[in-house]
Motif scaffolding. Structure first.
Motif, PDB file in Angstrom:
ATOM      1  N   PHE A  90       3.947  -4.690 -21.111  1.00  0.00           N
ATOM      2  CA  PHE A  90       3.676  -6.079 -20.716  1.00  0.00           C
ATOM      3  C   PHE A  90       4.565  -7.072 -21.455  1.00  0.00           C
ATOM      4  N   GLY A  91       5.237  -6.615 -22.504  1.00  0.00           N
ATOM      5  CA  GLY A  91       6.124  -7.493 -23.256  1.00  0.00           C
ATOM      6  C   GLY A  91       5.413  -8.505 -24.111  1.00  0.00           C
ATOM      7  N   THR A  92       4.176  -8.200 -24.517  1.00  0.00           N
ATOM      8  CA  THR A  92       3.401  -9.154 -25.315  1.00  0.00           C
ATOM      9  C   THR A  92       2.797  -8.482 -26.547  1.00  0.00           C
ATOM     10  N   ARG A  93       2.390  -9.301 -27.478  1.00  0.00           N
ATOM     11  CA  ARG A  93       1.571  -8.871 -28.607  1.00  0.00           C
ATOM     12  C   ARG A  93       0.642 -10.025 -28.970  1.00  0.00           C
ATOM     13  N   ILE A 110      -4.599 -15.016 -29.678  1.00  0.00           N
ATOM     14  CA  ILE A 110      -3.356 -15.760 -29.544  1.00  0.00           C
ATOM     15  C   ILE A 110      -2.327 -14.754 -29.052  1.00  0.00           C
ATOM     16  N   ILE A 111      -1.790 -14.964 -27.869  1.00  0.00           N
ATOM     17  CA  ILE A 111      -0.920 -13.965 -27.248  1.00  0.00           C
ATOM     18  C   ILE A 111       0.404 -14.602 -26.857  1.00  0.00           C
ATOM     19  N   GLY A 112       1.483 -13.886 -27.144  1.00  0.00           N
ATOM     20  CA  GLY A 112       2.807 -14.396 -26.831  1.00  0.00           C
ATOM     21  C   GLY A 112       3.796 -13.272 -26.624  1.00  0.00           C
ATOM     22  N   GLN A 136       9.950  -5.601 -27.850  1.00  0.00           N
ATOM     23  CA  GLN A 136       9.829  -4.762 -26.664  1.00  0.00           C
ATOM     24  C   GLN A 136      10.944  -5.103 -25.677  1.00  0.00           C
ATOM     25  N   GLU A 137      11.272  -4.117 -24.845  1.00  0.00           N
ATOM     26  CA  GLU A 137      12.147  -4.422 -23.724  1.00  0.00           C
ATOM     27  C   GLU A 137      11.452  -5.405 -22.791  1.00  0.00           C
ATOM     28  N   ALA A 138      12.235  -6.211 -22.120  1.00  0.00           N
ATOM     29  CA  ALA A 138      11.651  -7.166 -21.176  1.00  0.00           C
ATOM     30  C   ALA A 138      10.864  -6.402 -20.114  1.00  0.00           C
ATOM     31  N   PRO A 139       9.659  -6.873 -19.784  1.00  0.00           N
ATOM     32  CA  PRO A 139       8.855  -6.172 -18.779  1.00  0.00           C
ATOM     33  C   PRO A 139       9.474  -6.264 -17.394  1.00  0.00           C
ATOM     34  N   ALA A 140       9.039  -5.372 -16.511  1.00  0.00           N
ATOM     35  CA  ALA A 140       9.572  -5.348 -15.151  1.00  0.00           C
ATOM     36  C   ALA A 140       9.199  -6.603 -14.372  1.00  0.00           C
ATOM     37  N   GLY A 141       8.033  -7.165 -14.690  1.00  0.00           N
ATOM     38  CA  GLY A 141       7.577  -8.371 -14.005  1.00  0.00           C
ATOM     39  C   GLY A 141       7.251  -9.466 -15.008  1.00  0.00           C
ATOM     40  N   ARG A 162       5.368 -11.746 -17.676  1.00  0.00           N
ATOM     41  CA  ARG A 162       4.349 -11.486 -18.682  1.00  0.00           C
ATOM     42  C   ARG A 162       3.025 -12.117 -18.234  1.00  0.00           C
ATOM     43  N   PRO A 163       1.897 -11.550 -18.663  1.00  0.00           N
ATOM     44  CA  PRO A 163       0.612 -12.105 -18.238  1.00  0.00           C
ATOM     45  C   PRO A 163       0.351 -13.476 -18.833  1.00  0.00           C
TER      46      PRO A 163
END
Length: 206
Positions: A37-40, A54-56, A61-66, A68-69
């Protein structure tokens, strides 16, 4: 049902965590990465089994395919984008909501590793399907597994949680289908507002 967590999305996780630390007097604990998802995230306890997430973006990570949420790729500043309520049987809760005219979506399996190597796993309805721009919560079921608050994040008080929407009655109908209550005001723009009280006083997140 009970509040599980609030979702505070940001384009820069560490900057936002530092800003909240200055305002609240507590440091958000490391949560973990969401592979694919490309987040933590980072966590602040809200008492009991409730917390602020708190999410960002996770730049390691590699950039997600779609995308980010939680609209993270489009945010210019931090924003309270949604909330989750905990249920004991998510399949039954979804069926009940559908019988009462609201479809929260099919539950999905998710998991992540904690900084100490532990595994958290849960099922949730798709946050992106939560109604009325996140004013209607998504559902989460930990199925008796370890909960993020068990890692002992520092705690602040949740003073209030409110919503605003041009048509609050429409929101109330969907909340009622989930057996959830939220204080709602009529306003031009949909949105959530939470007031937290930390060591340095009260802070409003919106």
């Amino acid at each position: 049902m009970s509040l599980d967590h609030l979702v505070y999305a940001t384009p820069d996780l560490e900057t936002t965590a530092s800003e909240l630390e200055e305002l609240l007097g507590v440091r958000a604990a490391p949560g973990g990465r969401h592979p694919g998802f490309g987040t933590r995230n980072r966590l602040v306890g809200l008492g009991g089994r409730s917390y602020l997430e708190i999410i960002g973006p996770d730049r390691e990570q590699e950039a997600p395919a779609g995308p980010r949420p939680f609209l993270i790729d489009t945010l210019g500043s931090p924003r309270l984008v949604g909330w989750a309520v905990a249920v004991d049987d998510i399949d039954a809760a979804v069926a009940h909501a559908r019988e009462h005219g609201y479809d929260p979506g099919d539950p999905e399996e998710m998991s992540r590793r904690t900084p100490d190597g532990g595994l958290l796993s849960w099922r949730l309805t798709p946050p992106q399907q939560a109604g009325h721009d996140g004013l209607v919560p998504f559902l989460i079921d930990w199925a008796g597994m370890r909960h993020p608050t068990e890692s002992g994040p520092e705690v602040v008080d949740l003073v209030s949680l409110r919503g605003s929407h041009p048509d609050p009655e429409a929101v109330r109908r969907e909340l009622a289908a989930l057996d959830v209550r939220l204080d709602l005001d009529e306003g031009p723009n949909p949105g959530l507002t939470a007031v937290l009280r930390g060591r340095h006083g009260e802070v409003t997140l919106a």
